[in-house]
Design an enzyme around this catalytic site. Structure first.
Site, mmCIF file in Angstrom:
data_model
loop_
_atom_site.group_PDB
_atom_site.id
_atom_site.type_symbol
_atom_site.label_atom_id
_atom_site.label_comp_id
_atom_site.label_asym_id
_atom_site.label_seq_id
_atom_site.Cartn_x
_atom_site.Cartn_y
_atom_site.Cartn_z
ATOM 1 N N HIS A 98 4.056 6.063 0.596
ATOM 2 C CA HIS A 98 4.409 4.882 1.408
ATOM 3 C C HIS A 98 5.637 4.174 0.825
ATOM 4 O O HIS A 98 5.720 3.959 -0.390
ATOM 5 C CB HIS A 98 3.228 3.912 1.484
ATOM 6 C CG HIS A 98 3.388 2.941 2.615
ATOM 7 N ND1 HIS A 98 4.263 1.880 2.546
ATOM 8 C CD2 HIS A 98 2.843 2.912 3.849
ATOM 9 C CE1 HIS A 98 4.228 1.220 3.706
ATOM 10 N NE2 HIS A 98 3.368 1.830 4.514
ATOM 11 N N GLU A 165 6.623 7.172 9.715
ATOM 12 C CA GLU A 165 6.821 5.722 9.641
ATOM 13 C C GLU A 165 8.242 5.447 9.173
ATOM 14 O O GLU A 165 8.489 5.353 7.971
ATOM 15 C CB GLU A 165 5.830 5.089 8.643
ATOM 16 C CG GLU A 165 4.386 5.283 8.985
ATOM 17 C CD GLU A 165 3.459 4.334 8.213
ATOM 18 O OE1 GLU A 165 3.951 3.289 7.716
ATOM 19 O OE2 GLU A 165 2.272 4.622 8.110
HETATM 20 O O1 LIG Z 1 2.996 0.586 6.790
HETATM 21 C C1 LIG Z 1 2.298 0.686 7.770
HETATM 22 C C2 LIG Z 1 1.114 1.592 7.786
HETATM 23 O O2 LIG Z 1 1.105 2.436 6.683
HETATM 24 C C3 LIG Z 1 2.604 -0.092 8.987
HETATM 25 O O3 LIG Z 1 2.698 -1.439 8.682
HETATM 26 P P1 LIG Z 1 3.003 -2.500 9.836
HETATM 27 O O4 LIG Z 1 2.231 -2.034 11.054
HETATM 28 O O5 LIG Z 1 2.531 -3.796 9.318
HETATM 29 O O6 LIG Z 1 4.481 -2.438 10.117
#
Ligand SMILES: O=C(CO)COP(=O)(O)O
Length: 257
Positions: A98, A165
């Site tokens: 992450h 992401e």
């Molecule tokens: O990092 C995330 C899930 O791993 C997403 O975070 P947000 O939905 O708060 O942008």
């Protein structure tokens, strides 16, 4: 076997003891009232809440993951949480890669590879977070090495989950545009097709109600079913139990349509 659809939430470090209790109560009541229960749902809470998450979700068929894992085996590593402990408790997933761990804790690709290996060895499925750091960066060039490095040490047969992401869409005002997500998810699926094991691809980054619908609509418009992810991975929005339930309902309806 991994569920075909996965709707998950990483509660990051948001929950207090009280807000976690309320989340488990409201979400389990809501899911128990649906025919699917929690069969397509997972939560990655803070370590101290893993037992509560298992107790709440497992009776409904839901799954639990951790937000991190030790790079070390069980042993003299103060403060660490081993993959063996997580697996033995009943957790199924471990988040790896992450961007918040890169930004705030200085982790990098070599950490992700070691942690993915530790997870897979214990029978846990890594949820690898991939994505380009800045808007406009070439996702193709960035994601291929992220996947190759992180999964380099694990068997090609091991099941994996990749959460797309883009860093610029995490904690942002809105998620990445559906059309963009469809293009990248289709490419990620091609990369994962080189592996022998099962895989799922999720979208995360300011996801909430409306996000999956927008991506699915873009996928249909492009005639690109492979670009539609297998579900969504929520941060902030999922920490609100009612918003989480609304998202679960939306994804289920879209998948069934
Ligand atoms: O990092 C995330 C899930 O791993 C997403 O975070 P947000 O939905 O708060 O942008």
């Amino acid at each position: 076997m991994l569920p075909a659809t996965l709707i998950g939430c990483s509660s990051k470090s948001y929950f207090t003891a009280d807000s976690a209790r309320a989340w488990f109560r409201i979400v389990t009541e809501g899911l128990a009232a649906t025919p699917e229960g929690a069969e397509d749902v997972f939560l990655c809470p803070s370590f101290p809440l893993i037992r509560d998450a298992l107790d709440a979700l497992r009776p409904l068929g839901g799954l639990v993951g951790a937000q991190d894992v030790s790079r070390f085996p069980a042993g003299a590593y103060t403060g660490e949480v081993s993959a063996e402990l997580l697996a033995g408790m009943g957790a199924r997933f471990v988040m790896i890669g992450h961007p918040e761990r890169v930004k705030h804790l200085g982790e990098g690709p070599s950490d992700f590879a070691v942690k993915a290996e530790a997870a897979a060895e214990a029978g846990l499925v890594p949820i690898l977070i991939v994505g380009e750091p800045e808007r406009g960066a070439d996702p193709e060039q960035i994601i291929r090495p992220q996947i190759d490095i992180a999964f380099g040490g694990i068997s090609s047969d091991a099941p994996v989950i990749v959460a797309y992401e883009p860093t610029w869409a995490i904690g942002a005002a809105e998620p990445a545009p559906g059309d963009h997500v469809v293009g990248v998810v289709a490419r990620i699926r091609e990369m994962l097709a080189e592996r022998r094991g099962e895989s799922r691809v999720l979208y995360g980054g300011s996801a909430g109600p409306g996000t999956f619908d927008a991506i699915a609509a873009a996928g249909r418009e492009r005639g690109d079913a492979a670009g539609i992810p297998d579900g969504v991975f929520l941060g902030r929005a999922g920490v609100d139990p009612r918003t989480f339930l609304a998202t679960v309902a939306e994804v289920r309806a879209a998948v069934a349509a």
